[in-house]
Structures are given as structure tokens and as C-alpha cells.
Design a protein around this motif. Structure first.
Motif, short mmCIF file in Angstrom:
data_model
loop_
_atom_site.label_atom_id
_atom_site.label_comp_id
_atom_site.label_asym_id
_atom_site.label_seq_id
_atom_site.Cartn_x
_atom_site.Cartn_y
_atom_site.Cartn_z
N GLY A 367 38.29 44.23 39.16
CA GLY A 367 37.71 43.11 38.43
C GLY A 367 36.19 43.18 38.40
N GLU A 368 35.55 42.04 38.50
CA GLU A 368 34.08 41.97 38.47
C GLU A 368 33.50 42.49 39.79
OE1 GLU A 368 32.23 41.06 35.74
OE2 GLU A 368 34.24 41.22 34.88
N PRO A 369 32.23 42.97 39.77
CA PRO A 369 31.62 43.44 41.03
C PRO A 369 31.50 42.31 42.06
CG PRO A 369 30.34 44.18 39.13
CD PRO A 369 31.35 43.20 38.61
N ASP A 370 31.70 42.68 43.36
CA ASP A 370 31.54 41.70 44.44
C ASP A 370 30.16 41.85 45.07
OD1 ASP A 370 31.66 43.95 45.99
OD2 ASP A 370 33.63 43.56 46.86
N ALA A 371 29.98 41.23 46.25
CA ALA A 371 28.65 41.25 46.91
C ALA A 371 28.17 42.66 47.21
CB ALA A 371 28.72 40.43 48.20
N SER A 372 29.11 43.62 47.41
CA SER A 372 28.71 44.99 47.74
C SER A 372 28.28 45.77 46.49
CB SER A 372 29.88 45.74 48.41
OG SER A 372 30.87 46.07 47.46
N GLY A 373 28.45 45.15 45.31
CA GLY A 373 28.08 45.83 44.06
C GLY A 373 29.23 46.66 43.48
N ARG A 374 30.31 46.79 44.28
CA ARG A 374 31.47 47.53 43.77
C ARG A 374 32.43 46.55 43.11
NH1 ARG A 374 33.87 50.88 48.65
NH2 ARG A 374 33.65 48.87 49.68
#
Length: 465
Positions: A367-374
Motif C-alpha cells: 500500500g502507501e509508504p509507512d514511517a520507514s519510507g517503505r
């Protein structure tokens, strides 16, 4: 006359064992450069003015300087340049993620491959180990005593740097062999144990004492080290040995291992040998699932393959997102490890004897990127399926063991159990410093070494006052 620069775009390939031979033995996979290859690769270095590669190295090895010595065929001189800032060249040349550190900043990498800095470091260290007969000089003692807890990369680096300055250093190691994660975590085929032993012997020759089978927090406390044993400062480099689990049903079945336990049994206790005192489950003809995608997961998968298993790596993101080194993933694929990416376990299923028989997984999409940028993995509803397996190895990371915190008054830790330090590596206790995985949680060998260097520098400044 200046040496002619080699402007070829690609770096020299690393010679290695054939994949179908090496996946049945524990001998080192990469065979190292020949002298001819090392000279050819060294000639690719531009010796550029700003040396961005040095800034990319956590211990600031003077890279162009040591490569220039290779060009001159002064291999011992090259080793001495590396050894001024790195206590473990033969280790770093093998297990450092150069591609995301020094080599990432290499100017040659802008058009083509960066210079093979790690491969050259390994060549130099191996040359030194094969040819040097001179014992390291033992510095004059300065009258100060320092205790180092843990003999992994952070502890060994801190001990080495302090010993060079004349400190009386004692390293306390919980296990029966010095080397920490270098001996219990990293398999023989990536880092032969004789190399770690050689580095430890070098420190002992400089006067460092190593006390094995000593669990600080059980056998002796930090307060006792300082109050009763005369240590004026302590460096905690005890690593992160507490494995994480998923907390899904079936994780307590027989045949479920943490990667930590699995690798420790294989690497340290040689559990795969028929005469082993601590045998591991016979994996010949069995199927193993390794859950996770980091370097430790690759090590567990490749060890399982060598023990005769069919091996799946089950990872909730895609191949592009695997956090393991690219080289380790490539080696695993060449050796026949099967990657089941975009899948996540939800349950482990057992038979009547409570032994693992399968693992229920669910398919994932990004889905959309999370806090880690992945990009965040999202479950696909109704996509569950059973994977038939005989063993499951959980490789989801580790956190610091709470033992030292619970037995040391006033030592502050963060919510993940990492010891809190300031920019000098000082903890909340006076004269007690810490670094490496005990502070950050599981990270790389070279970052732990960088923390060990900082600890040594700060202890030296503190005791010099």
C-alpha cells in the motif's frame, strides 16, 4: 611516475565456490581476490580530492591511502593504514555492507561500478594474516583499568583502541568463546571463525585480558566491577540477543526456532555434526520456512539449505524491499533457496505430537509508504493458504537483553530496552559508557565498531582528566 588509472566501468568479480557445491558445505563462499585482481581493482581508484568514501565509513578508514599502497604492492603498509582506525579489517572486508556505506559514495560509482573497497580490504587483511610474523607492539601501561562487557565488534573495537593507549583492559564475555555475534551469529561460510580468533589473539598480544563464561548481571554486577575490582570506567557492548516473535498461534510448537537460537547452535555449538552434544533437528529431506528478510534470515536459510532442507524465505514485502544485502540474497537464490515474498504467516499448525506440520500464510500487497519510507504491506482478504513445512525459523530482529538494566541501579533504557546514551556514548551512570546493538538494537558490525571507537575515545578523555 604515477600509476596508470584503470578506467574500466565494472569491478573485478569476486571468485567464489560453485553454488551447487557450496550449498552442501560450510566452507567460505567467497574465495578472495588474487594479487593480479587486487592490483587491477586498486588501479580503478581515482584518489579523488575530497575522499567521499572515507566519510561513508563509520570508522573513517583512510581508503584512498590504503588503496594507493596496494598499487605500490606494499600490502603490509596498506594493512597498517587500515589498522590505524579499524581493529577488525579481515572481518569488515567480509561482512560490512560496503554498498550502502563507503562504496555508495565512491565517485567511480556514478558511471559504472564503485571501486571494490571491501574486497580490497579483505585482500590486504588476508595477506597480512598469511605473511606477518611480527607480534603487535604492547604499549606502556598508563595505570588505568577499564572493563568492557561483551566481546562482539563494539567491545573488541573499544578494547583495542584503549589497549593501544596503554589502558589495562579486561573484556567479559558471557559465552565460552570470544567474538560475540561474529562467532555465534554469522555462519562459517561468510566469516570463518579462525579469522575472528586471529583478531582476538591480536588484542590479547596487546595485553587485553578476556574473561569468558562471565555473565555480567549474574556472575558479577557493574557496581562490583567498579567498587570491588578497581575498574575506573565500563563500556557496555553486550549486543542485542533477545529474539522477537510474531505472537501468532503455534509459535510454541516443536520445530519453531528463533534465528538467534538456530544460528548459535550451528555456528557456536556445531549442532549439525553427528557427535554434537546439542544436536539440532535433522533437516535432511525436510522443508523449512524462514520468516523475515534481513541478513540474519539469509544466514538461517542458507544454513538450513546446507543441512539438506528445502527452504522457503517468507517475507511480507516484495523482493525490492528485502533489507538483506543484495549479495546475500543473490547467493541464497543461486544456492536454491525459494523466496515467497508478499506473504505473511498468521498461524503455525502442529500434529498430534505438537510438532510443526504446516504454516498458514496470507497474501499481501503493498500500500502507501509507512514511517520507514517503505510501502506498507496490506493483507489480501480471503487469500489464506497452508504451506507444508517441518520447521519454522523466526528472523524478525532482536532487542537488548534486559539483564544488565535490571541489575544496574540508575541505568536508563528506552522503551525497546536500548541503553540511553549521549553523543559521547555516556549512559545515565557516571563512567559507564555503552554502544553497538545494546544501544541501537540489531544493526551492522561496522556501526557497532564505530560505537566502540567513540566509547574508547570518550573513556580516554574522561580518565585523562
Amino acid at each position: 611516475m604515477a600509476a596508470k588509472i584503470n578506467m574500466r566501468l565494472d569491478k573485478n568479480e569476486m571468485p567464489s565456490q560453485d553454488p551447487n557445491v557450496r550449498n552442501k558445505n560450510f566452507l567460505e563462499v567467497a574465495l578472495g581476490y588474487t594479487e593480479e585482481q587486487a592490483l587491477d581493482e586498486a588501479a580503478r581508484c581515482l584518489n579523488c580530492k575530497n575522499h567521499p568514501c572515507v566519510d561513508g565509513c563509520p570508522v573513517n578508514v583512510r581508503i584512498p591511502e590504503f588503496i594507493a599502497k596496494i598499487v605500490e604492492k606494499d600490502y603490509e603498509g596498506a594493512y597498517q593504514v587500515i589498522h590505524q582506525t579499524s581493529s577488525l579489517p579481515a572481518v569488515c572486508g567480509r561482512v560490512c555492507p560496503q554498498e550502502s556505506q563507503c562504496e555508495m559514495h565512491c565517485v567511480r560509482g556514478k558511471k559504472g561500478d564503485p571501486v571494490g573497497i571491501g574486497r580490497l580490504e579483505r585482500f590486504v587483511a588476508d595477506w597480512h594474516n598469511a605473511h606477518s610474523t611480527e607480534a603487535p607492539a604492547k604499549p606502556a601501561p598508563n595505570g588505568h583499568k577499564v572493563a568492557v562487557i561483551g566481546s562482539g565488534p563494539a567491545g573488541l573495537t573499544c578494547a583495542g583502541d584503549l589497549a593501544k593507549k596503554g589502558y589495562e583492559v579486561t573484556v567479559f564475555e558471557a559465552l565460552h568463546l570470544a567474538g560475540g555475534v561474529l562467532v555465534y551469529g554469522i555462519p562459517e561460510f561468510r566469516l570463518p571463525k579462525t579469522i575472528v580468533q586471529k583478531e582476538v589473539d591480536g588484542l590479547k598480544a596487546m595485553g587485553v585480558k578476556v574473561e569468558t563464561n562471565t555473565v555480567v548481571g549474574r556472575t558479577i554486577t557493574i557496581d562490583e566491577l567498579m567498587e570491588e575490582n578497581g575498574f575506573e570506567a565500563v563500556f557496555i557492548g553486550s549486543g542485542a540477543g533477545l529474539p522477537m516473535f510474531m505472537n501468532i498461534p503455534g509459535e510454541n510448537l516443536k520445530g519453531v526456532y528463533s534465528a538467534n537460537e538456530f544460528l548459535t547452535r550451528i555456528n557456536l555449538m556445531k549442532a549439525y555434526r553427528e557427535d554434537s552434544d546439542t544436536p539440532i533437528m535433522d533437516l535432511k529431506g525436510k522443508t523449512v520456512a524462514v520468516v523475515g528478510g534481513g541478513n540474519v534470515a539469509m544466514d538461517a536459510a542458507r544454513c538450513s539449505k546446507r543441512l539438506g532442507a528445502e527452504v522457503y524465505v517468507v517475507y511480507r514485502r516484495g523482493m525490492e524491499e528485502l533489507p538483506a544485502r543484495h549479495e546475500e540474497v543473490e547467493h541464497a537464490i543461486e544456492e536454491g533457496v525459494i523466496f515467497k515474498t508478499l506473504n505473511n504467516p498468521v498461524q503455525i499448525n502442529g500434529d498430534e505430537q505438537d510438532c510443526v506440520k504446516s504454516m498458514t500464510c496470507i497474501e499481501m500487497e503493498l500500500g502507501e509508504p509507512d514511517a520507514s519510507g517503505r510501502r506498507r504491506p496490506v493483507e489480501k482478504k480471503g487469500s489464506e493458504f497452508d504451506l507444508s513445512v517441518d520447521a519454522v525459523i523466526m528472523s524478525l530482529g532482536t532487542s537488548p537483553n534486559p539483564l544488565i538494566k535490571s541489575t544496574t541501579k540508575g541505568l536508563e533504557v528506552n522503551k525497546k530496552g536500548g541503553i540511553i546514551v549521549n553523543e559521547e556514548g555516556l549512559t545515565s551512570r557516571q563512567a559507564v559508557y555503552a554502544g553497538g546493538d545494546a544501544v541501537t538494537g540489531a544493526a551492522t558490525v561496522i556501526l557497532a565498531m564505530g560505537a566502540g571507537k567513540l566509547g574508547a575515545k570518550s573513556i580516554d578523555e574522561y580518565l585523562s582528566k
